[in-house]
Design an enzyme around this catalytic site. Structure first.
Site, short mmCIF file in Angstrom:
data_model
loop_
_atom_site.label_atom_id
_atom_site.label_comp_id
_atom_site.label_asym_id
_atom_site.label_seq_id
_atom_site.Cartn_x
_atom_site.Cartn_y
_atom_site.Cartn_z
N ASP A 77 -7.75 11.53 10.13
CA ASP A 77 -7.59 11.10 9.23
C ASP A 77 -8.64 9.89 8.98
OD1 ASP A 77 -7.36 10.99 5.78
OD2 ASP A 77 -5.41 10.02 6.76
N MET A 120 1.84 9.92 3.36
CA MET A 120 2.69 9.61 4.19
C MET A 120 3.52 8.72 4.62
SD MET A 120 0.64 11.41 8.11
CE MET A 120 2.73 11.72 8.25
N GLY A 121 3.45 7.48 3.40
CA GLY A 121 4.52 6.79 3.01
C GLY A 121 3.94 5.56 2.69
N LYS A 179 5.26 0.26 8.25
CA LYS A 179 4.95 1.76 7.09
C LYS A 179 6.66 2.11 7.37
CE LYS A 179 1.43 4.64 6.88
NZ LYS A 179 0.09 4.92 5.98
N GLY A 227 1.09 -0.86 -0.08
CA GLY A 227 0.38 0.16 -0.17
C GLY A 227 1.12 1.47 -0.15
N VAL A 246 3.46 1.36 2.94
CA VAL A 246 3.43 -0.22 3.63
C VAL A 246 3.75 -1.10 2.64
CG1 VAL A 246 1.74 -1.22 4.93
CG2 VAL A 246 1.57 1.43 5.09
N GLY A 292 0.49 6.01 0.48
CA GLY A 292 -0.09 6.79 1.07
C GLY A 292 0.40 8.55 1.20
#
Length: 630
Positions: free
Chosen positions: A144, A27-28, A45, A23, A30, A25
């Site tokens: 979030d 911010m980072g 993450k 995954g 995974v 996102g």
């Protein structure tokens, strides 16, 4: 620092070797990883490198904040919050190690099914409320909330992830507000208006986002769409969410009222806690026809100014949440003072109920109706006279309950069986009253305290709970499981012994959802006006194994009970909402909102409340609530 676009598969961070990207996102990224010590699969993450900036000094500041925020998240211990195994920095990368859950996310479930059944959505809301109430009490807010951040454990339990470090985006460099280059704090599809406007954020932003999540689960799509993030967030600022019951008639209008209140543009008009929101959702489903009450709980439309074009980037990104303890400026401080939530304005989003227009009827029915009323009056007089005669001959109640307390050394009350029930107290008894159509709902006043999962360690509020008489208590996703492990007929349970910030009232309404396990057949129910310390006095309202119910008072010295009221009930293994209204010497008993009976007894004028289960029994208890009397 390494570039954020680099594929890190094969990289070892601490004791974890990254095996697969699962995954990405804002911010980072995974990764599925293999941890060597202990040997297990985990999720790692890795934060994007740009969060630390290109300046070495700034990177050190970022890492210091990262360690502080991660320490806070690691202390969040709740069954519906993703635990943090460890965290660290290596080769200019900051990373978090968490469990790898195989159940997917609510986002994936929505893709597979479209919208969710109302019962499933309510169950997920209950679990989310439990997690968020706990986090908010610790000074932690998420910022979030979205279906992708609600993961599913293999056992079906909801697990909320991405708590903790989204505030690092705001704090990464002087002068930053909601966004940096290419980074959005939060997700525009779910973002609270105050976040988009760069205002100080508190726990009510989570309430707004949870309301949008509930809408999405029930509709299968987000409430607002647009050509850009700017267009979406502008609609959040200016428009109320669409009404679900207009497209899904099976959704009660009260559910829409809950969503509208949770997503009020003015945060002071939202619920005072996510727990209150979950409670209102249950009420909307259990009383779908209380249309006027729904309108009174609704909030007016509040139009916010349009968002400035420079606030958001055009690409939505994911965050990891935020922790708002120890703020460095007044603007960052989290205000956790519940506001006054009810608005006196007329809500704009619900139409008025249709006027009642009685149909014209002929008068032929009046004669038989008069005859029936006359017969009813005669029968009532006969029955009343007979009952008064019986009452005049009764000097005391000597019925023997199934469970009775006796004192064991060093313990509080230990209810057990006694052959004859005699009490030193002299209560005034009254016959059991039949259910009345006028008491279909339990009359309650102001909410004093509530717990989705009652009991020590399970309740995320600030109430004081004690385990009574060595009961076995387990916190579960659907409530608190209480098991009686005694080898003899003895009541066990839990007591709420103190309320946060207020004195325990003498009069109150006690309510809780209780379900007995299918493999147990024992007495169970409510304690009320339990006497403090080692005194043995208390009242009980119990459902009995034979499908009846009974209320009893226990002598303060001997612990011997006396039945003061009883009657028939029904299925002892169904989920039952038990309630007792305790007002002066008058007690009224309810099950699922239906009045079972009442009694007058002046033995004890005050005392605490709790939950009881007899030998060998197992009950699951949820939505415990204590109200002032109406």
């Amino acid at each position: 620092m390494q570039g954020n676009s680099k594929d890190l598969v094969g990289t070892t961070l601490g004791t974890c070797t990254l095996e697969k990207l699962i995954g990405k996102g804002g911010m980072g990224a995974v990764y599925l990883a293999h941890q060597q010590r202990p040997a297990r699969q985990v999720a790692v993450k890795v934060l994007h490198s740009y969060l630390g900036g290109n300046d070495g000094e700034l990177s050190q500041e970022f890492l210091a904040r990262f360690r502080r925020e991660a320490d806070v998240v690691a202390r969040l211990e709740h069954m519906n919050i993703m635990p943090l195994y460890e965290y660290g920095e290596q080769d200019g990368l900051a990373y978090l190690v968490m469990p790898y859950l195989t159940g997917g996310s609510l986002s994936e479930r929505l893709k597979q099914q479209g919208s969710l059944p109302l019962s499933d959505a309510v169950s997920y809301m209950d679990q989310a409320a439990s997690a968020l109430d706990y986090a908010h009490a610790q000074g932690v807010i998420h910022r979030d909330l979205k279906p992708a951040n609600f993961l599913l454990h293999a056992d079906g339990r909801l697990v909320l992830t991405d708590f903790g470090i989204a505030r690092l985006i705001n704090d990464a460099a002087p002068g930053t507000t909601l966004t940096r280059t290419g980074v959005t704090l939060g997700t525009p599809d779910y973002m609270a208006p105050e976040m988009a406007l760069g205002e100080a954020i508190d726990y009510r932003a989570d309430i707004y986002e949870l309301g949008v999540v509930l809408y999405t689960l029930l509709s299968g799509h987000v409430p607002f769409t647009g050509s850009s993030s700017l267009a979406v967030i502008t609609r959040h600022l200016r428009e109320t969410l669409p009404l679900l019951h207009q497209t899904r008639p099976e959704i009660p209008p009260g559910v829409d009222a809950v969503i509208q209140k949770a997503t009020a543009k003015d945060r002071t008009q939202r619920y005072s806690s996510v727990r209150d929101m979950a409670r209102a959702l249950h009420a909307a489903i259990e009383q779908p026809n209380s249309y006027q009450a729904q309108r009174e709980e609704a909030i007016p439309t509040v139009v916010r100014p349009a968002i400035a074009p420079t606030i958001l980037s055009n690409t939505p990104h994911s965050g990891i949440g935020t922790y708002d303890a120890t703020p460095t400026t007044q603007a960052q401080a989290m205000t956790y003072e519940p506001p006054t939530m009810r608005s006196s304005e007329t809500p704009a989003f619900l139409p008025p109920p249709p006027p009642y227009t009685p149909q014209k009827q002929s008068a032929w029915w009046r004669i038989p109706l008069i005859v029936i009323c006359a017969v009813a009056l005669v029968l009532t007089g006969v029955i009343t006279g007979t009952q008064l005669f019986k009452n005049s001959a009764v000097t005391s109640v000597t019925a023997t309950p199934n469970t009775q307390p006796t004192q064991t050394s060093g313990s509080n009350k230990t209810p057990t069986v006694a052959p004859t029930a005699t009490s030193n107290a002299k209560p005034t008894t009254a016959p059991t009253q039949p259910p009345s159509p006028a008491t279909g709902n339990v009359p309650t006043g102001q909410l004093l305290y509530s717990a989705t999962n009652p009991g020590p360690a399970c309740d995320t509020g600030s109430g004081t709970w004690v385990i009574y008489n060595s009961a076995n208590v387990n916190c579960q996703s659907n409530g608190t499981q209480v098991t009686n492990t005694a080898t003899a007929r003895t009541l066990q349970g839990i007591f709420l012994t103190a309320l946060p910030g207020k004195n325990y009232p003498n009069d109150y309404v006690l309510e809780a959802n209780v379900q007995q396990s299918q493999n147990s057949n024992s007495s169970f129910g409510l304690y009320f006006r339990n006497q403090p310390g080692n005194q043995q006095g208390t009242y009980t309202f119990l459902i009995e194994p034979d499908g009846s119910w009974q209320a009893a008072v226990y002598d303060n010295t001997t612990g011997v009970p006396k039945v003061i009221s009883q009657g028939t009930f029904g299925d002892i293994h169904a989920t039952i909402k038990l309630a007792v209204v305790v007002k002066g010497s008058q007690f009224n008993f309810y099950a699922n909102g239906k009045a079972l009976g009442s009694v007058s007894d002046a033995t004890y004028a005050g005392g605490t409340a709790g939950l009881a289960v007899d030998q060998g029994g197992t009950i699951t208890v949820s939505n415990f609530a204590l109200y002032a009397t109406a």
